[in-house]
Design a protein around this motif. Structure first.
Motif, PDB file in Angstrom:
ATOM      1  N   MET A   1      91.073 -31.528 -13.667  1.00 29.14           N
ATOM      2  CA  MET A   1      90.562 -31.324 -12.325  1.00 29.14           C
ATOM      3  C   MET A   1      89.600 -30.158 -12.280  1.00 29.14           C
ATOM      4  O   MET A   1      89.637 -29.351 -11.382  1.00 29.14           O
ATOM      5  N   SER A   2      88.775 -30.066 -13.275  1.00 35.24           N
ATOM      6  CA  SER A   2      87.748 -29.048 -13.234  1.00 35.24           C
ATOM      7  C   SER A   2      86.951 -29.327 -11.969  1.00 35.24           C
ATOM      8  O   SER A   2      86.983 -30.426 -11.440  1.00 35.24           O
ATOM      9  N   VAL A   3      86.304 -28.318 -11.506  1.00 38.73           N
ATOM     10  CA  VAL A   3      85.637 -28.391 -10.208  1.00 38.73           C
ATOM     11  C   VAL A   3      84.923 -29.717  -9.929  1.00 38.73           C
ATOM     12  O   VAL A   3      85.233 -30.418  -8.979  1.00 38.73           O
ATOM     13  N   ALA A   4      84.009 -30.078 -10.784  1.00 36.78           N
ATOM     14  CA  ALA A   4      83.221 -31.272 -10.501  1.00 36.78           C
ATOM     15  C   ALA A   4      84.043 -32.547 -10.618  1.00 36.78           C
ATOM     16  O   ALA A   4      83.849 -33.483  -9.847  1.00 36.78           O
ATOM     17  N   ALA A   5      84.950 -32.566 -11.579  1.00 36.69           N
ATOM     18  CA  ALA A   5      85.768 -33.759 -11.756  1.00 36.69           C
ATOM     19  C   ALA A   5      86.600 -34.021 -10.515  1.00 36.69           C
ATOM     20  O   ALA A   5      86.693 -35.155 -10.046  1.00 36.69           O
ATOM     21  N   ALA A   6      87.190 -32.955  -9.979  1.00 34.76           N
ATOM     22  CA  ALA A   6      88.017 -33.117  -8.789  1.00 34.76           C
ATOM     23  C   ALA A   6      87.159 -33.554  -7.611  1.00 34.76           C
ATOM     24  O   ALA A   6      87.556 -34.396  -6.811  1.00 34.76           O
ATOM     25  N   ALA A   7      85.959 -32.982  -7.523  1.00 33.84           N
ATOM     26  CA  ALA A   7      85.071 -33.347  -6.420  1.00 33.84           C
ATOM     27  C   ALA A   7      84.743 -34.829  -6.489  1.00 33.84           C
ATOM     28  O   ALA A   7      84.810 -35.546  -5.489  1.00 33.84           O
ATOM     29  N   TRP A   8      84.413 -35.299  -7.702  1.00 36.22           N
ATOM     30  CA  TRP A   8      84.072 -36.717  -7.831  1.00 36.22           C
ATOM     31  C   TRP A   8      85.270 -37.615  -7.604  1.00 36.22           C
ATOM     32  O   TRP A   8      85.147 -38.680  -7.017  1.00 36.22           O
ATOM     33  N   ARG A   9      86.409 -37.183  -8.087  1.00 39.12           N
ATOM     34  CA  ARG A   9      87.584 -38.020  -7.883  1.00 39.12           C
ATOM     35  C   ARG A   9      87.851 -38.188  -6.385  1.00 39.12           C
ATOM     36  O   ARG A   9      88.134 -39.286  -5.910  1.00 39.12           O
TER      37      ARG A   9
ATOM     38  N   ARG B   1      85.723 -37.912  -3.972  1.00 44.25           N
ATOM     39  CA  ARG B   1      84.681 -38.750  -3.374  1.00 44.25           C
ATOM     40  C   ARG B   1      84.916 -40.226  -3.677  1.00 44.25           C
ATOM     41  O   ARG B   1      84.740 -41.091  -2.818  1.00 44.25           O
TER      42      ARG B   1
END
Lengths: 119, 152
Positions: free
Chosen positions: A82-90, A92
């Motif tokens: 859940m690194s920042v971008a991964a969590a954001a994309w998940r 979304r």
């Protein structure tokens, strides 16, 4: 590729609240957890089963109850994924899924309405 | 080697519905940014805006790299004002759709996240903007197990 079960387990807000509490107290029985959360003991047990299945918590029988504890190594994996971008994309993508499925249902219902105007 | 984040999800809707959800500006504003000021066509240049972030409205430059209708589209974003989007100053986001019977598999890959000039604080804000529900546990996990970043 991320572990679907892991995402599904932490994707539900109630389970994140439960994880939050569990991280704080270290280990607890469903009864103890239910006292600290606005969920029933049954709901807590259900969420724990999902977390257990995803490997995020461990279970140990203690008398008549089961004591649950976080598994730091698995939470570390989760945190890493859940690194920042991964969590954001998940997050979304879960919203995209909800929107597309709602649109699809609405369009399908409208079609059924046209085909059977008497309904 | 650029760091890529790849994720997939299976959606219970036909491909054309998912395609519209991920390409039409009024749909995009439901799951991503508030304002989409860019034409979703190859070479399209413009910006996207998040109206409410902890530091006020934020606008990012966007360049559409490719669009293959009903199949895939990609854009670069976060490059500086006036600059051409390149692999050194922006991240590449690619959406790919695959029909699986009545369902659709959506794959999103973001490449080059580590190359952006965002500070750790900006990255944290970025996360906060889009993951309000996630931040508590994430901050705690980071603080507890990574041992470096401390949740404020």
């Amino acid at each position: 590729m991320s572990d679907e079960r892991l995402w599904a387990a932490v994707g539900e807000p109630s389970r994140r609240r439960l994880l939050d509490v569990l991280v704080e107290v270290g280990a607890a029985t469903p009864t103890t957890l239910a006292k600290r959360l606005p969920f029933s003991r049954q709901a807590v047990s259900k969420h724990l089963a999902v977390l257990l299945d995803a490997g995020l918590v461990s279970a140990q029988r203690e008398g008549r109850e089961v004591r649950y504890a976080v598994r730091p190594e698995r939470l570390a994996v989760a945190a890493d994924e859940m690194s920042v971008a991964a969590a954001a994309w998940r997050a979304r993508m879960l919203v995209i899924k909800r929107i597309a499925e709602e649109s699809h249902r609405a369009e399908r219902d409208a079609e059924i309405g046209r085909a059977h105007p008497d309904r | 080697m650029a760091t890529a984040i790849a994720q997939e999800i299976v959606i219970e809707a036909p491909l054309d519905v998912v395609w519209r959800t991920v390409t039409e500006p009024d749909q995009i504003s439901r799951w991503f940014v508030d304002d989409v000021n860019v034409e979703i066509a190859p070479g399209g240049r413009g910006s996207v805006t998040f109206r409410e972030t902890p530091s006020g409205p934020r606008t990012f430059n966007v360049t559409v790299v490719s669009v293959e209708p009903q199949r895939s589209w990609a854009y670069r974003w976060n490059h500086p004002d006036g600059a051409e989007a390149t692999e050194h100053n922006s991240t590449l986001v690619e959406f790919t759709l695959t029909a699986e019977g009545e369902r659709t598999r959506l794959r999103v890959v973001e490449t080059g996240v580590e190359q952006t000039s965002w500070s750790v604080q900006e990255q944290d804000e970025y996360a906060a903007d889009h993951n309000r529900g996630w931040t508590t546990i994430l901050a705690r996990l980071d603080g507890l197990f990574a041992g470096e970043r401390v949740a404020s």
